[in-house]
Design a protein around this motif. Structure first.
Motif, PDB file in Angstrom:
ATOM      1  N   HIS A  90       4.764  -6.522 -30.533  1.00  0.00           N
ATOM      2  CA  HIS A  90       4.040  -4.955 -31.590  1.00  0.00           C
ATOM      3  C   HIS A  90       4.021  -3.753 -30.779  1.00  0.00           C
ATOM      4  O   HIS A  90       4.040  -3.599 -30.019  1.00  0.00           O
ATOM      5  CB  HIS A  90       3.078  -5.825 -32.439  1.00  0.00           C
ATOM      6  N   TYR A 122       2.034  -1.425 -30.748  1.00  0.00           N
ATOM      7  CA  TYR A 122       0.995  -1.078 -31.137  1.00  0.00           C
ATOM      8  C   TYR A 122       0.141  -2.043 -29.836  1.00  0.00           C
ATOM      9  O   TYR A 122      -0.660  -1.457 -29.764  1.00  0.00           O
ATOM     10  CB  TYR A 122       0.219  -1.526 -32.744  1.00  0.00           C
ATOM     11  N   ASP A 148       7.848  -3.951 -35.164  1.00  0.00           N
ATOM     12  CA  ASP A 148       6.977  -4.220 -36.305  1.00  0.00           C
ATOM     13  C   ASP A 148       7.012  -5.492 -36.596  1.00  0.00           C
ATOM     14  O   ASP A 148       7.887  -5.996 -36.334  1.00  0.00           O
ATOM     15  CB  ASP A 148       7.309  -2.029 -37.593  1.00  0.00           C
ATOM     16  N   SER A 149       6.207  -5.411 -37.858  1.00  0.00           N
ATOM     17  CA  SER A 149       5.725  -6.946 -38.410  1.00  0.00           C
ATOM     18  C   SER A 149       6.976  -7.324 -39.139  1.00  0.00           C
ATOM     19  O   SER A 149       7.610  -8.851 -38.760  1.00  0.00           O
ATOM     20  CB  SER A 149       4.925  -7.082 -39.121  1.00  0.00           C
ATOM     21  N   PHE A 154      -2.146 -13.182 -36.610  1.00  0.00           N
ATOM     22  CA  PHE A 154      -1.754 -13.098 -38.504  1.00  0.00           C
ATOM     23  C   PHE A 154      -0.638 -12.932 -37.450  1.00  0.00           C
ATOM     24  O   PHE A 154       0.474 -14.034 -38.102  1.00  0.00           O
ATOM     25  CB  PHE A 154      -2.173 -12.451 -39.114  1.00  0.00           C
ATOM     26  N   MET A 155      -0.229 -12.429 -37.039  1.00  0.00           N
ATOM     27  CA  MET A 155       1.353 -12.062 -36.239  1.00  0.00           C
ATOM     28  C   MET A 155       1.932 -13.255 -35.828  1.00  0.00           C
ATOM     29  O   MET A 155       3.261 -13.815 -36.426  1.00  0.00           O
ATOM     30  CB  MET A 155       1.668 -11.213 -35.498  1.00  0.00           C
ATOM     31  N   TYR A 209       0.781  -9.162 -48.176  1.00  0.00           N
ATOM     32  CA  TYR A 209       0.791  -8.163 -47.227  1.00  0.00           C
ATOM     33  C   TYR A 209       0.820  -8.714 -45.752  1.00  0.00           C
ATOM     34  O   TYR A 209      -0.084  -9.677 -46.083  1.00  0.00           O
ATOM     35  CB  TYR A 209      -0.228  -6.993 -46.905  1.00  0.00           C
ATOM     36  N   ASN A 219      -0.465  -9.381 -43.473  1.00  0.00           N
ATOM     37  CA  ASN A 219      -2.024  -9.519 -42.454  1.00  0.00           C
ATOM     38  C   ASN A 219      -2.587  -9.573 -42.937  1.00  0.00           C
ATOM     39  O   ASN A 219      -3.687  -9.274 -43.867  1.00  0.00           O
ATOM     40  CB  ASN A 219      -2.229  -7.856 -42.630  1.00  0.00           C
ATOM     41  N   THR A 272       5.831  -6.988 -45.724  1.00  0.00           N
ATOM     42  CA  THR A 272       5.216  -6.457 -44.560  1.00  0.00           C
ATOM     43  C   THR A 272       5.448  -4.534 -44.691  1.00  0.00           C
ATOM     44  O   THR A 272       5.870  -4.393 -46.165  1.00  0.00           O
ATOM     45  CB  THR A 272       6.521  -6.172 -43.136  1.00  0.00           C
ATOM     46  N   SER A 273       4.987  -3.735 -43.996  1.00  0.00           N
ATOM     47  CA  SER A 273       4.697  -2.377 -44.629  1.00  0.00           C
ATOM     48  C   SER A 273       6.165  -2.335 -44.793  1.00  0.00           C
ATOM     49  O   SER A 273       6.662  -0.838 -45.183  1.00  0.00           O
ATOM     50  CB  SER A 273       4.575  -1.376 -44.049  1.00  0.00           C
ATOM     51  N   HIS A 307      -6.437   2.499 -40.038  1.00  0.00           N
ATOM     52  CA  HIS A 307      -5.380   3.718 -40.571  1.00  0.00           C
ATOM     53  C   HIS A 307      -6.653   4.485 -41.612  1.00  0.00           C
ATOM     54  O   HIS A 307      -6.096   5.611 -42.051  1.00  0.00           O
ATOM     55  CB  HIS A 307      -4.213   3.251 -41.159  1.00  0.00           C
ATOM     56  N   HIS A 361       1.362   5.767 -41.581  1.00  0.00           N
ATOM     57  CA  HIS A 361       1.913   4.874 -41.667  1.00  0.00           C
ATOM     58  C   HIS A 361       1.221   4.458 -43.172  1.00  0.00           C
ATOM     59  O   HIS A 361       0.426   4.786 -43.340  1.00  0.00           O
ATOM     60  CB  HIS A 361       0.948   3.750 -40.439  1.00  0.00           C
ATOM     61  N   GLU A 390      -1.236   2.508 -44.745  1.00  0.00           N
ATOM     62  CA  GLU A 390      -2.289   2.017 -44.233  1.00  0.00           C
ATOM     63  C   GLU A 390      -3.461   3.537 -44.459  1.00  0.00           C
ATOM     64  O   GLU A 390      -4.722   1.982 -44.278  1.00  0.00           O
ATOM     65  CB  GLU A 390      -2.311   1.283 -42.990  1.00  0.00           C
ATOM     66  N   SER A 444       6.348   2.223 -42.365  1.00  0.00           N
ATOM     67  CA  SER A 444       6.257   0.768 -40.230  1.00  0.00           C
ATOM     68  C   SER A 444       6.314   2.112 -39.868  1.00  0.00           C
ATOM     69  O   SER A 444       7.232   2.920 -39.667  1.00  0.00           O
ATOM     70  CB  SER A 444       6.917  -0.232 -41.832  1.00  0.00           C
ATOM     71  N   THR A 445       5.500   1.416 -39.090  1.00  0.00           N
ATOM     72  CA  THR A 445       6.011   2.051 -37.780  1.00  0.00           C
ATOM     73  C   THR A 445       7.430   2.270 -36.993  1.00  0.00           C
ATOM     74  O   THR A 445       7.731   3.015 -36.452  1.00  0.00           O
ATOM     75  CB  THR A 445       5.508   0.797 -36.831  1.00  0.00           C
TER      76      THR A 445
HETATM   77  P1  13P Z   1       3.929  -2.535 -39.430  1.00  0.00           P
HETATM   78  O1  13P Z   1       4.644  -3.528 -40.487  1.00  0.00           O
HETATM   79  O2  13P Z   1       4.272  -1.320 -39.543  1.00  0.00           O
HETATM   80  O3  13P Z   1       4.007  -3.325 -38.054  1.00  0.00           O
HETATM   81  O4  13P Z   1       2.286  -2.616 -39.527  1.00  0.00           O
HETATM   82  C1  13P Z   1       1.083  -3.596 -38.553  1.00  0.00           C
HETATM   83  C2  13P Z   1      -0.179  -3.678 -38.724  1.00  0.00           C
HETATM   84  O5  13P Z   1      -1.418  -4.052 -38.058  1.00  0.00           O
HETATM   85  C3  13P Z   1      -0.157  -2.093 -39.206  1.00  0.00           C
HETATM   86  O6  13P Z   1      -1.789  -1.918 -39.289  1.00  0.00           O
END
Ligand code: 13P
Ligand code: SF4
Length: 298
Positions: free
Chosen positions: A20, A22, A36-37, A59-60, A108, A110, A124-125, A170, A193, A195, A209-210
């Motif tokens: 990811h 992050y 991203d996710s 969770f990913m 979501y 997550n 997802t975002s 966030h 983002h 969130e 999203s990211t």
């Molecule tokens: P993304 O869907 O942008 O990858 O975000 C996942 C996430 O955990 C953001 O905090």
């Protein structure tokens, strides 16, 4: 070098490394795919590797296992958990659904498999807006992130009940953080983002999203950006845009769970094939329906 050992083992085991945005930059640089996710879920669903090494939070990796049940999926650090995913339980969701049978449950990613299995569709975002808009005339429940749900309900005046979960990173962003950075960099665009809290999102030039933030900054002719998401994104932003300037909105934008994975953990994981993600077959089947529906709709 540790990188050479990882590459050698990866080849021997027909493994793919997903990371990811992050993750630490050393981990991003050794990965086959950084995303991203949503992007990582798509790769997990279609890869022909035998072993998926998922550098992210659990969770990913669990989502990757659900989408590719026949593959072995490992998470290098067992303790890499997303606090938001723990803010809803199957028991509480069941109770809510019994009391509100008319609401479509939008989940979501997550979240954990047992919660996904009780949901109508995952998002997802990156695709939440599109999928939620396809239910715009229905009553909805959005779980577990109150901020993303509130943002879309407010933007389109939708009937969405939001679960009171949040991202500990966030959710801490404030209007004062924005005012302070805007004062230092008045011509920078603000990319955030979803969130994040609504008052902060309302000040943004772009909410996404990211991957959305990365694509927006890369395509833009602007030269300066204030970034309202986890600081791991600065690595691909700077890599793709060496002549642009990026300022992180708050020093608190660091997800400690995401940053638990170090390059040494990736090597250990490949050597020992740990820590394997498992999901019981019945839960997996239910969660897969909600994730497959997301894939069809996104
Ligand atoms: P993304 O869907 O942008 O990858 O975000 C996942 C996430 O955990 C953001 O905090
Ligand atoms: Fe969870 Fe927030 Fe970390 Fe994303 S940044 S993994 S939502 S705690």
């Amino acid at each position: 070098m540790i990188q050479d050992e990882i590459l050698k083992l990866k080849k021997e085991k027909n493994a793919v490394i997903l990371a990811h945005y992050y993750q630490d930059k050393e981990v991003q640089d050794i990965a086959d795919y950084v995303g991203d996710s949503l992007a990582l879920s798509k790769i997990a669903a279609t890869t022909d590797a035998d072993l998926i090494v998922f550098c992210g939070v659990n969770f990913m990796a669990e989502t990757a296992k659900i989408l590719s049940p026949e593959k072995k999926v490992i998470l290098p650090v067992k303790e890499a958990l997303c606090p938001m995913a723990m803010m809803i339980t199957k028991k509480k969701l069941k109770r809510y659904k019994e009391a509100n049978p008319d609401r479509v449950v939008i989940c979501y990613v997550n979240s954990y498999a047992d919660v996904k299995a009780l949901s109508d569709v995952c998002v997802t975002s990156s695709n939440a807006e599109k999928i939620i808009m396809s239910y715009k005339d229905r009553k909805m429940l959005y779980i577990p992130d109150k901020n993303l749900g509130t943002y879309l309900a407010d933007k389109y005046n939708l009937d969405i009940d939001v679960w009171p979960g949040f991202c500990c990173i966030h959710n801490n962003l404030t209007v004062d953080d924005v005012l302070a950075l805007k004062e230092q960099h008045p011509s920078a665009l603000l990319l955030i983002h979803p969130e994040s809290p609504l008052a902060v999102l309302k000040m943004a030039d772009y909410v996404g999203s990211t991957k959305g933030i990365l694509d927006y900054a890369t395509a833009s002719e602007h030269e300066e950006f204030i970034i309202g998401t986890e600081d791991g994104i600065l690595h691909p932003l700077q890599k793709n845009n060496p002549n642009k300037k990026f300022y992180i909105l708050s020093s608190g934008l660091r997800c400690y769970d995401m940053k638990l994975t170090k390059i040494e953990d990736v090597l250990y994981a490949l050597q020992n094939e740990t820590y394997e993600i498992t999901v019981d077959p019945k839960t997996l089947e239910g969660a897969k329906k909600a994730l497959d529906k997301m894939m069809e709709m996104s």
